[in-house]
Design a protein around this motif. Structure first.
Motif, PDB file in Angstrom:
ATOM      1  N   PHE A 104    -121.530 -72.467 -41.366  1.00  0.00           N
ATOM      2  CA  PHE A 104    -121.806 -72.440 -39.931  1.00  0.00           C
ATOM      3  C   PHE A 104    -121.798 -71.029 -39.339  1.00  0.00           C
ATOM      4  CE2 PHE A 104    -120.388 -76.859 -40.482  1.00  0.00           C
ATOM      5  CZ  PHE A 104    -121.424 -77.513 -39.850  1.00  0.00           C
ATOM      6  N   LYS A 105    -121.784 -69.989 -40.173  1.00  0.00           N
ATOM      7  CA  LYS A 105    -121.759 -68.632 -39.648  1.00  0.00           C
ATOM      8  C   LYS A 105    -123.154 -68.012 -39.675  1.00  0.00           C
ATOM      9  CE  LYS A 105    -116.967 -67.276 -40.436  1.00  0.00           C
ATOM     10  NZ  LYS A 105    -116.077 -66.252 -41.020  1.00  0.00           N
ATOM     11  N   TRP A 106    -123.455 -67.255 -38.626  1.00  0.00           N
ATOM     12  CA  TRP A 106    -124.715 -66.520 -38.560  1.00  0.00           C
ATOM     13  C   TRP A 106    -124.618 -65.200 -39.308  1.00  0.00           C
ATOM     14  CZ3 TRP A 106    -125.824 -66.923 -32.574  1.00  0.00           C
ATOM     15  CH2 TRP A 106    -126.320 -68.202 -32.296  1.00  0.00           C
ATOM     16  N   SER A 131    -126.182 -61.141 -39.522  1.00  0.00           N
ATOM     17  CA  SER A 131    -126.246 -60.088 -38.498  1.00  0.00           C
ATOM     18  C   SER A 131    -127.629 -59.931 -37.884  1.00  0.00           C
ATOM     19  CB  SER A 131    -125.815 -58.748 -39.104  1.00  0.00           C
ATOM     20  OG  SER A 131    -126.642 -58.422 -40.223  1.00  0.00           O
ATOM     21  N   ASP A 132    -128.684 -60.404 -38.562  1.00  0.00           N
ATOM     22  CA  ASP A 132    -130.047 -60.151 -38.104  1.00  0.00           C
ATOM     23  C   ASP A 132    -130.637 -61.337 -37.347  1.00  0.00           C
ATOM     24  OD1 ASP A 132    -130.095 -57.635 -39.259  1.00  0.00           O
ATOM     25  OD2 ASP A 132    -130.923 -58.371 -41.151  1.00  0.00           O
ATOM     26  N   THR A 133    -131.296 -61.021 -36.231  1.00  0.00           N
ATOM     27  CA  THR A 133    -132.146 -61.995 -35.557  1.00  0.00           C
ATOM     28  C   THR A 133    -133.551 -61.863 -36.117  1.00  0.00           C
ATOM     29  OG1 THR A 133    -130.867 -62.022 -33.508  1.00  0.00           O
ATOM     30  CG2 THR A 133    -133.165 -62.691 -33.355  1.00  0.00           C
ATOM     31  N   TYR A 134    -134.127 -62.972 -36.609  1.00  0.00           N
ATOM     32  CA  TYR A 134    -135.460 -62.950 -37.180  1.00  0.00           C
ATOM     33  C   TYR A 134    -136.544 -63.158 -36.119  1.00  0.00           C
ATOM     34  CZ  TYR A 134    -133.260 -63.491 -41.797  1.00  0.00           C
ATOM     35  OH  TYR A 134    -132.517 -63.329 -42.930  1.00  0.00           O
ATOM     36  N   TYR A 135    -136.263 -64.081 -35.188  1.00  0.00           N
ATOM     37  CA  TYR A 135    -137.316 -64.447 -34.237  1.00  0.00           C
ATOM     38  C   TYR A 135    -136.684 -65.126 -33.028  1.00  0.00           C
ATOM     39  CZ  TYR A 135    -141.707 -66.537 -32.520  1.00  0.00           C
ATOM     40  OH  TYR A 135    -142.790 -66.903 -31.767  1.00  0.00           O
ATOM     41  N   GLN A 136    -137.262 -64.846 -31.857  1.00  0.00           N
ATOM     42  CA  GLN A 136    -136.850 -65.532 -30.630  1.00  0.00           C
ATOM     43  C   GLN A 136    -138.061 -65.678 -29.720  1.00  0.00           C
ATOM     44  OE1 GLN A 136    -133.138 -64.493 -28.301  1.00  0.00           O
ATOM     45  NE2 GLN A 136    -134.677 -63.858 -26.813  1.00  0.00           N
ATOM     46  N   ASP A 137    -138.204 -66.865 -29.146  1.00  0.00           N
ATOM     47  CA  ASP A 137    -139.360 -67.155 -28.296  1.00  0.00           C
ATOM     48  C   ASP A 137    -138.893 -68.030 -27.141  1.00  0.00           C
ATOM     49  OD1 ASP A 137    -141.660 -68.060 -27.072  1.00  0.00           O
ATOM     50  OD2 ASP A 137    -142.532 -68.999 -28.842  1.00  0.00           O
ATOM     51  N   LEU A 138    -138.989 -67.500 -25.943  1.00  0.00           N
ATOM     52  CA  LEU A 138    -138.702 -68.269 -24.730  1.00  0.00           C
ATOM     53  C   LEU A 138    -139.988 -68.296 -23.919  1.00  0.00           C
ATOM     54  CD1 LEU A 138    -136.832 -69.696 -22.686  1.00  0.00           C
ATOM     55  CD2 LEU A 138    -136.283 -67.427 -21.767  1.00  0.00           C
ATOM     56  N   ASN A 139    -140.547 -69.501 -23.698  1.00  0.00           N
ATOM     57  CA  ASN A 139    -141.789 -69.578 -22.943  1.00  0.00           C
ATOM     58  C   ASN A 139    -141.768 -70.765 -21.993  1.00  0.00           C
ATOM     59  OD1 ASN A 139    -143.461 -71.992 -24.243  1.00  0.00           O
ATOM     60  ND2 ASN A 139    -142.471 -70.881 -25.934  1.00  0.00           N
ATOM     61  N   VAL A 173    -134.322 -68.008 -34.394  1.00  0.00           N
ATOM     62  CA  VAL A 173    -134.118 -68.017 -35.839  1.00  0.00           C
ATOM     63  C   VAL A 173    -133.231 -66.836 -36.203  1.00  0.00           C
ATOM     64  CG1 VAL A 173    -135.201 -68.104 -38.105  1.00  0.00           C
ATOM     65  CG2 VAL A 173    -136.430 -68.989 -36.115  1.00  0.00           C
ATOM     66  N   ARG A 174    -132.192 -67.118 -36.981  1.00  0.00           N
ATOM     67  CA  ARG A 174    -131.185 -66.106 -37.288  1.00  0.00           C
ATOM     68  C   ARG A 174    -130.877 -66.108 -38.782  1.00  0.00           C
ATOM     69  NH1 ARG A 174    -127.273 -63.439 -33.447  1.00  0.00           N
ATOM     70  NH2 ARG A 174    -126.073 -62.098 -34.836  1.00  0.00           N
ATOM     71  N   ALA A 175    -130.392 -64.983 -39.295  1.00  0.00           N
ATOM     72  CA  ALA A 175    -129.959 -64.894 -40.686  1.00  0.00           C
ATOM     73  C   ALA A 175    -128.706 -65.742 -40.891  1.00  0.00           C
ATOM     74  CB  ALA A 175    -129.693 -63.442 -41.061  1.00  0.00           C
ATOM     75  N   ILE A 176    -128.410 -66.058 -42.155  1.00  0.00           N
ATOM     76  CA  ILE A 176    -127.250 -66.877 -42.487  1.00  0.00           C
ATOM     77  C   ILE A 176    -126.200 -66.053 -43.217  1.00  0.00           C
ATOM     78  CG2 ILE A 176    -128.617 -68.991 -42.642  1.00  0.00           C
ATOM     79  CD1 ILE A 176    -128.528 -68.667 -45.698  1.00  0.00           C
ATOM     80  N   SER A 188    -134.403 -66.143 -48.555  1.00  0.00           N
ATOM     81  CA  SER A 188    -133.190 -65.583 -47.960  1.00  0.00           C
ATOM     82  C   SER A 188    -132.459 -66.593 -47.095  1.00  0.00           C
ATOM     83  CB  SER A 188    -133.542 -64.346 -47.126  1.00  0.00           C
ATOM     84  OG  SER A 188    -134.413 -64.689 -46.058  1.00  0.00           O
ATOM     85  N   GLY A 189    -133.180 -67.586 -46.564  1.00  0.00           N
ATOM     86  CA  GLY A 189    -132.545 -68.598 -45.739  1.00  0.00           C
ATOM     87  C   GLY A 189    -132.536 -68.236 -44.273  1.00  0.00           C
ATOM     88  N   GLU A 190    -132.239 -69.227 -43.428  1.00  0.00           N
ATOM     89  CA  GLU A 190    -132.254 -69.004 -41.990  1.00  0.00           C
ATOM     90  C   GLU A 190    -131.541 -70.144 -41.265  1.00  0.00           C
ATOM     91  OE1 GLU A 190    -136.530 -68.947 -41.435  1.00  0.00           O
ATOM     92  OE2 GLU A 190    -136.533 -71.056 -40.816  1.00  0.00           O
ATOM     93  N   TRP A 191    -131.015 -69.826 -40.110  1.00  0.00           N
ATOM     94  CA  TRP A 191    -130.627 -70.809 -39.109  1.00  0.00           C
ATOM     95  C   TRP A 191    -131.769 -70.848 -38.095  1.00  0.00           C
ATOM     96  CZ3 TRP A 191    -127.544 -74.709 -38.403  1.00  0.00           C
ATOM     97  CH2 TRP A 191    -126.293 -74.771 -39.035  1.00  0.00           C
TER      98      TRP A 191
END
Length: 527
Positions: free
Chosen positions: A366-368, A370-378, A358-361, A324-327
């Motif tokens: 250069f456009k994102w 609608s879905d956020t796949y993953y986010q990690d702030l540590n 990580v976001r959907a494409i 599906s691809g990802e940013w």
């Protein structure tokens, strides 16, 4: 057996031909065993079942000839390894000739071009991955700073080599070897280019009753890259593209595949910075188009996320979305506060901040989506409190799209994770390490807690006890107890415990592992 006989005959004749040349023999043994006592969650095995994954590697080296082989015994494979793993034999065998600037390998081998966007054959035993190539590889270094590679072979698929024929070539040039002024200014500049071709026969596949898909017999992929390092600075730019490759992964789409990456870094005493961005689309590349799961991937796209080692931080690991691809983005900053400063204290302190997203494409580059796949702030802080006590603290905020990453249902899981890791030097040869972890979330199975104590009695003994407890929905304890003994090159570990069902991941590649309970025994030996 025919392959073994042919390999042994070839090896003996080659080594004998070298006369008095020294031959070095080395290798390793690894055996992981499980005796099941109970399995409540899955029905893959029963109480009393004995399972083992055992590997024996042997390597012979001399001035002009190297050779090696690996025997694997998985007649009763460990949980998490498909039934296709069942069996035993010698799936890895090779002979390598070395003469001046030329190296020729015949048999099985592993190889990676660039970052692996179009070719990466490798082994990761914990995930059951071994996509080695059976064929030939030629490496030539015609002059300083130039490396050329040509290869062709079929990928390992459990106990067979099937799927399409994989062929490729790679060239890498280190310009700083040619330009003295670059070396004088502490600058290293390299250029690389790769090409990979997959040949696979057409097959009868009907999209509906009347429409048969016409599969391309040849799929080509190419990759270009450049790397620049100057003093503490580093930049890597890489782009790869793949021609039409309809497969199960991409729902038999005839779109081309693309991936682009930019990675920059800065590292100087006391400070490190990493910034990365990657966009990929339709880059699932297999040697068998109808294959599912992890085997037979020709390429590998690294996940721009931190590989966590703490149990709860790794409870929801990310898997790269190849089809599906990802940013994907990652940023990391590390800083060492010096000793005898207000923040560094008596012994100094290290702080590291990492962010992954990580976001959907969309079809527009250069456009994102609608879905956020993953986010990690540590954020992690390591500080020595006294000469005998060292403390590591971590806080992690995570968003995990279970629907996308695992499939099915689950939605977004938003969690906060806290970790305290302390090391105590009790005596000259005695250390105690403890971990306390807590994960809180309103989704999925809700809150988790984890505790661990590890006593090291150097140089031989280690005693470990841990408990992973879900006190949200299931109220279940997953406890482990292990005793480890080391002697020279031998390592033996005996344990008993219970593990939860879940995903085991490394570098963005994941495998589902069912729940287990029982006695474990591991033996490792290097010679």
């Amino acid at each position: 057996m025919k392959r073994l006989f042919l390999l042994a005959t070839t090896l003996c004749s080659m080594l004998t031909a070298q006369g008095q040349q020294d031959v070095t023999v080395s290798g390793s043994v690894q055996s992981d065993m499980l005796l099941s006592t109970q399995n409540e969650d899955d029905k893959y095995y029963e109480s009393g079942d004995f399972m083992t994954n055992t590997y024996l590697d042997v390597l012979l080296q001399s001035q002009y000839i190297d050779a090696g082989a690996r025997m694997e015994y998985m007649e009763h494979p460990l949980p998490g390894f498909e039934n296709d793993f069942k069996g035993w034999g010698v799936p890895h065998f090779w002979v390598k000739g070395k003469l001046d600037k030329v190296e020729l390998t015949a048999g099985t081998f592993y190889e990676q071009f660039g970052s692996g966007f179009i070719l990466r054959s490798y082994e990761e035993r914990s995930l059951g991955i071994d996509n080695s190539l059976l064929g030939g590889r030629l490496i030539v270094k015609p002059m300083n700073g130039v490396t050329l590679k040509v290869l062709s072979g079929k990928q390992r698929h459990y106990w067979k080599w099937d799927g399409g024929l994989v062929s490729g070539a790679d060239a890498e040039v280190s310009l700083d070897e040619w330009i003295p002024s670059l070396q004088q200014h502490d600058t290293r500049l390299s250029l690389g280019a790769s090409w990979v071709n997959k040949y696979e026969e057409d097959e009868d596949f009907f999209w509906d009753i009347t429409h048969r898909l016409n599969f391309p017999k040849f799929v080509n992929a190419w990759d270009v890259r450049t790397s620049l390092n100057h003093g503490p600075w580093g930049v890597l730019v890489e782009y790869a593209q793949k021609t039409q490759d309809p497969s199960y992964d991409n729902s038999y789409s005839y779109d081309n595949g693309h991936v682009a990456m930019l990675s920059t870094s800065y590292s100087k005493k006391g400070l490190s910075i990493l910034l990365q961005a990657k966009r990929s689309e339709n880059m699932s590349f297999r040697s068998m188009r109808s294959q599912m799961g992890t085997p037979l991937f020709i390429n590998h796209l690294p996940a721009f996320t931190l590989d966590h080692t703490y149990t709860l931080a790794a409870l929801y690991p990310y898997a790269t979305q190849l089809a599906s691809g990802e940013w994907a983005y990652q940023a990391e900053v590390g800083y060492n506060f010096k000793r005898k400063t207000p923040l560094g204290g008596k012994y100094g302190m290290n702080v590291k901040l990492n962010y992954s997203y990580v976001r959907a494409i969309q079809s527009a580059w250069f456009k994102w989506g609608s879905d956020t796949y993953y986010q990690d702030l540590n954020i992690q802080m390591t500080r020595r409190l006294t000469s005998d006590v060292k403390l590591n603290l971590m806080y992690m905020n995570q968003r995990y799209n279970k629907t996308v990453i695992e499939g099915g249902e689950g939605g977004i899981i938003h969690s906060n994770i806290f970790v305290a890791d302390a090391m105590f030097q009790l005596a000259r040869t005695t250390k105690l390490r403890t971990e306390l972890q807590y994960l809180t979330t309103r989704q999925d199975e809700h809150d988790w807690a984890f505790a661990l104590a590890e006593l090291s009695l150097a140089p031989h003994w280690m005693i470990t006890a841990s408990d992973l407890w879900n006190h949200g929905d299931t109220k279940t304890h997953y406890y482990q107890g292990q005793l480890t003994y080391n002697l020279d090159s031998h390592r033996i570990q005996l344990g008993y415990g219970r593990t939860r069902a879940g995903y085991n991941c490394s570098g963005g590649v994941c495998r589902f592992v069912p729940a287990t309970r029982g006695f474990t025994l591991s033996y490792n030996y290097n010679f």
